[in-house]
Design an enzyme around this catalytic site. Structure first.
Site, mmCIF file in Angstrom:
data_model
loop_
_atom_site.group_PDB
_atom_site.id
_atom_site.type_symbol
_atom_site.label_atom_id
_atom_site.label_comp_id
_atom_site.label_asym_id
_atom_site.label_seq_id
_atom_site.Cartn_x
_atom_site.Cartn_y
_atom_site.Cartn_z
ATOM 1 N N VAL A 46 0.833 -1.205 0.000
ATOM 2 C CA VAL A 46 0.000 0.000 0.000
ATOM 3 C C VAL A 46 0.870 1.259 0.000
ATOM 4 C CG1 VAL A 46 -1.763 1.298 1.241
ATOM 5 C CG2 VAL A 46 -1.931 -1.183 1.101
ATOM 6 N N CYS A 47 1.936 1.243 0.802
ATOM 7 C CA CYS A 47 2.830 2.409 0.853
ATOM 8 C C CYS A 47 3.483 2.638 -0.506
ATOM 9 C CB CYS A 47 3.913 2.216 1.895
ATOM 10 S SG CYS A 47 3.279 1.901 3.538
ATOM 11 N N SER A 48 3.841 1.541 -1.182
ATOM 12 C CA SER A 48 4.486 1.682 -2.485
ATOM 13 C C SER A 48 3.536 2.353 -3.468
ATOM 14 C CB SER A 48 4.888 0.311 -3.024
ATOM 15 O OG SER A 48 5.807 -0.298 -2.153
#
Lengths: 166, 183
Positions: A46-48
């Site tokens: 998700v962060c990516s």
């Protein structure tokens, strides 16, 4: 841990490493809107996606002269590898030592996981919090809230100073 | 400025118009808008699922596809979007299908060969070379950003961002729920 700063509160000051030999001090960015994107971990799916999105949207942020800063507890070398893997060209700050100190000051630290929460802040040109949003760790908040906040801030500035250049 | 203000996020801000590419029954009660990137493997994985959804909910849902190329991570995404938008009149979905069934062949030579096959007149290849649809693709992208697209694919069911997975059962349930609401 401190509470989440509210709209109108001064944003807590910090200086954090942005690279092995460089750092960024929040106070040096006065005069420009600042977007702080706290996120749990480099390389997590998700962060990516979230950071790749902000890179793609950077031309829009630039139209507001806004500075975008990603912040997690990962170290500078990890940030560099993450940025290289995703072609990220905006600063990722390392809230590594003391671990999570800045995230705690922003009410954005998860003491169970030891990671930053997924919190967005939009700061005004005077370094005050204009808008914030906490997302569940698994939800990528996108950029619509940030851009709406930047719009509202520009409109408020224009309203407060008629005839100004805002 | 001490008044906290609320911003509603995850809502489609660009209404569906005649300019959009629509697949399925144009008069279907539910509209599924997909923001996608032709080089994105997740969009490729979602493609047969969406096709199956259109089949099992034929007449109930229509699909709108809009471009959201993440060019920093997908070097062929912009050219692939140009390929689809440059397809001859009435052939957009043929081009779309080709892209999602040939995601391992999006390099310039393969796209040029596929364009020549789809449009022997050469005007598709010309339009791609001149990037005549760059503005539209950018418009799609920015509208998506303003609507809360947070990666690809991002789906909106009747204007609301679908914050769940895109398994067939999940999408079907979302479409059925929206159909009940739209009565």
């Amino acid at each position: 841990m401190a509470e989440l700063p509210r709209s109108g509160d001064p944003a807590p000051e910090f200086t954090l490493p942005s690279a092995p030999e460089a750092s960024i001090t929040l106070g040096d960015l006065r005069g420009r809107p600042v977007v702080l994107a706290f996120y749990p971990a480099d390389f997590s799916p998700v962060c990516s996606d979230q950071m790749a999105l902000y890179q793609a949207v950077k031309p829009e942020f630039d139209r507001y002269d806004a500075v975008v800063l990603g912040i997690s507890v990962d170290g500078v070398w990890c940030h560099r590898a993450f940025a290289d893997s995703r072609n990220l060209r905006f600063p990722l700050l390392s809230d590594f030592e003391p671990k999570g100190e800045v995230a705690r000051a922003y009410g954005s630290f998860d003491a169970i996981t030891g990671e930053a929460l997924r919190t967005l802040f939009v700061l005004d040109r005077d370094g005050k919090v204009f808008w914030s949003e906490v997302s569940p760790p698994g939800v990528n908040p996108g950029a619509d809230g940030i851009l709406a906040a930047l719009d509202a801030m520009a409109a408020a500035t224009a309203g407060a100073a008629p005839g100004g250049s805002a | 400025m001490t008044t906290p203000f609320h911003i509603e996020t995850g809502r489609l801000t660009v209404p569906v118009t005649a300019e959009d590419h629509v697949r399925g029954d144009a008069g279907a009660p539910v509209t599924l808008v997909e923001y996608g990137d032709y080089q994105c493997p997740y969009c490729g994985a979602a493609y047969p699922i969406v096709e199956e959804l259109l089949r099992v909910r034929s007449g109930r849902v229509r699909l709108v596809f809009r471009n959201f190329p993440l060019t920093d991570v997908h070097p062929h995404a912009a050219a692939a979007a140009e390929f689809a938008e440059s397809a001859p009149a009435g052939r957009f979905w043929d081009a779309h299908d080709w892209l999602f069934t040939h995601q391992d062949r999006l390099d310039p030579d393969s796209l040029a060969a596929a364009a020549a096959a789809l449009d022997p007149s050469g005007s598709m290849a010309q339009a791609m070379d001149r990037r005549v649809h760059a503005d539209r693709i950018r418009h799609d992208f920015l509208g998506g950003v303003r609507s809360g697209v947070n990666g690809t694919p991002t789906f909106f069911v009747d204007g609301r961002r679908h914050d769940d997975d895109y398994a067939l059962a999940t999408l079907t349930a979302a479409v059925d729920a929206a159909a009940r609401t739209s009565g």
